[in-house]
Design an enzyme around this catalytic site. Structure first.
Site, mmCIF file in Angstrom:
data_model
loop_
_atom_site.group_PDB
_atom_site.id
_atom_site.type_symbol
_atom_site.label_atom_id
_atom_site.label_comp_id
_atom_site.label_asym_id
_atom_site.label_seq_id
_atom_site.Cartn_x
_atom_site.Cartn_y
_atom_site.Cartn_z
ATOM 1 C CB SER A 254 -0.901 -0.006 1.228
ATOM 2 O OG SER A 254 -0.079 0.185 2.364
ATOM 3 C CE LYS A 255 -0.334 7.294 -3.620
ATOM 4 N NZ LYS A 255 -1.379 7.936 -4.331
ATOM 5 N NE ARG A 256 -2.689 2.975 5.055
ATOM 6 C CZ ARG A 256 -2.730 1.754 5.578
ATOM 7 N NH1 ARG A 256 -2.081 1.485 6.690
ATOM 8 N NH2 ARG A 256 -3.436 0.816 4.999
ATOM 9 C CD GLN A 257 3.532 -1.180 5.516
ATOM 10 O OE1 GLN A 257 4.641 -1.663 5.428
ATOM 11 N NE2 GLN A 257 2.573 -1.755 6.195
ATOM 12 N N GLY A 258 5.060 3.121 1.526
ATOM 13 C CA GLY A 258 6.134 3.470 0.587
ATOM 14 C C GLY A 258 5.567 3.816 -0.763
#
Ligand code: GLU
Length: 485
Positions: A254-258
């Site tokens: 996901s975008k949240r992790q990179g």
């Protein structure tokens, strides 16, 4: 093998996701390996998700990665148009055909009714909300009347309950679904646009797609597609659902992790060969432990049978490593224009440096960097005199005797006739002998004096690349600095 035709069918959301790049790449590799055709089809029928410029971005990212398609919106081909928004008449015609055959029906239910139906089903704790086929029982004349009065409607697939839906998947083998879990899919929405399911199946059929290779998130859509193929009486393509991409903690990427956009990786300076190599290994290997590949080798080795079922972990460290490996394999001349481009965007005003000079920097640093920009960031001393000197190295290397040693070196360098690496080396060896110290005792303070750092390329490479005038100037500055501190 039969006529291989595969497609990458993204919905343009604004950027190319790395998962999308993996899907596109596997399709591309499979096509190239089997003398097939690779097609780009843009699935842009969801007008709510329309993003300006998204198609152009997608095409740019695919081309950057080297995934040239044989047919597509800007490439032409015999099966176009390749933008679904330009194929609305086609979908309408096929939806009508299904209505005529009794496989689908008009539904005039209002959003209000559908909402209360959902709430009712939730109250009953049904595993999933499903349409109750209310409009299936409308009479022909009721339907006519509703249509004529312009009543908003959709077209739904009539899914018969309690049927086994079975299909083969090259990666997941035999897959079974119970039709009782499949909702009466909307095929044509109230705005007249088709849904993904209808447009996807109609196009895969008309474009003669032989293999549907896509991410696992589409596996649950496949039973709906299979029902559509059967309803039309069309032959199904072969399916291959690629494993999910996971964060290192095994959650869905996901975008949240990179970063997830190909453009982000490109902008961070990843080489396209490294990114393609890395993405190819997300769920596939050739059966050995080889990890370094160029595109042509991937084409030669790729097979869908060797794609794993298990999710593939996105390991950024491996990508960094591959980038360094690919960078090292480039010739100095290949790196030169990339470095010049980085310089243009750097803080250094060093456009006067000649190609010859830059090639020397590249050759001295190539084994020590992982990214082109590091030819600047790790060794700013090639572009300007040190602004400061590493404090720890000062404490370790600059001793009371250092000014005298540096002065001797400076004088020895001044007298040099030639300025080869060897000349610097001999001059330093001579001074070491005169002072009766090991060469290392001179090299470390000298490196710190000319570069401000304690590590870097070979000492004599460094001196040679900086040039004698600069070396002497920097030694003088360092001597002053040591004296006053
Ligand atoms: N439009 C779908 C997507 O955005 C395509 C899925 C498929 O390949 O069938 O990925």
């Amino acid at each position: 093998m039969e006529n291989i035709r595969v497609r990458f069918a993204p919905s343009p959301t604004g950027y190319l996701h790395v998962g999308g790049l993996r899907t596109a790449l596997y399709n591309y590799l499979f096509a190239k390996k089997n003398n097939g055709k690779f097609i780009l089809r843009i699935e842009d029928t969801d007008r709510n998700r329309y993003v300006e410029g998204a198609v152009e971005n997608l095409i740019k990212a695919l081309k950057w990665a080297g995934l040239d398609y044989d047919e597509g919106p800007d490439a032409g081909g015999n099966f176009g148009p390749y933008l679904q928004s330009q194929r609305l008449d086609i979908y309408k015609k096929y939806a009508d055909e299904l209505i005529e055959k009794g496989h689908s029906y008009y539904c005039f239910c209002t959003t209000g009714r559908l909402q209360s139906l959902r709430e009712e089903q939730e109250k009953q704790k049904l595993p999933q909300a499903k349409y109750d086929k209310h409009c299936l029982s409308l009479s022909k004349s009721e339907i006519e009347k509703n249509l004529q009065s312009g009543m908003p409607h959709v077209v739904r697939l009539n899914v018969l309950p309690n049927q086994k839906i079975v299909f083969d998947d090259i990666i997941r083998e035999r897959v079974e679904f119970d039709s009782s879990n499949v909702d009466d899919q909307v095929l044509i929405k109230s705005d007249g646009y088709p849904t993904y399911h209808l447009a996807n199946v109609v196009d895969d059929h008309l474009m003669q797609i032989s293999h549907v290779i896509r991410g696992e998130e589409w596996l649950s859509s496949t039973p709906k597609h299979v029902l559509l193929y059967d309803a039309f009486g069309w032959e199904r393509p072969k399916f291959a659902h690629l494993p999910l991409l996971l964060n290192p903690d095994k959650s869905k990427l996901s975008k949240r992790q990179g970063d997830v956009a190909v453009e982000d990786y490109r902008d961070k300076g990843f080489l396209k060969d490294a990114l393609v190599n890395f993405v190819a290994l997300l769920g596939w290997n050739a059966g050995d432990d080889k990890e370094f590949y160029y595109m042509n080798e991937l084409i030669e080795k790729f097979s869908l049978e060797r794609v794993n079922k298990a999710g593939a972990v996105f390991d950024l460290q491996k990508l960094n490593w591959l980038n360094a490996e690919h960078l090292r394999k480039l010739s100095d001349e290949q790196i030169l224009p990339m470095l010049k481009d980085e310089i243009l965007h750097s803080e250094f005003n060093v456009l006067h440096l000649t190609d010859e000079h830059l090639l020397l920097i590249i050759s001295a640093m190539k084994e020590r960097v992982s990214f082109v920009k590091e030819f600047i960031t790790t060794c700013p001393y090639f572009y300007e005199p040190p602004k400061e000197y590493e404090q720890k190295a000062i404490e370790k290397n600059w001793k009371p005797e250092t000014p005298e040693q540096l002065t001797k070196l400076r004088n020895a360098f001044t007298e040099l006739k030639n300025l080869t690496r060897e000349d610097y080396e001999h001059a330093l060896a001579k001074v070491a002998e005169e002072l009766n110290v090991g060469k290392g005792k001179l090299i470390h303070p000298l490196r710190l004096a000319v570069s401000g750092q304690s590590t870097g390329p070979g000492m004599f490479d460094l001196l040679f690349i900086l040039g004698n005038d600069e070396v002497i100037k920097r030694i003088d500055t360092a001597i002053e600095k040591i004296k006053i501190s």
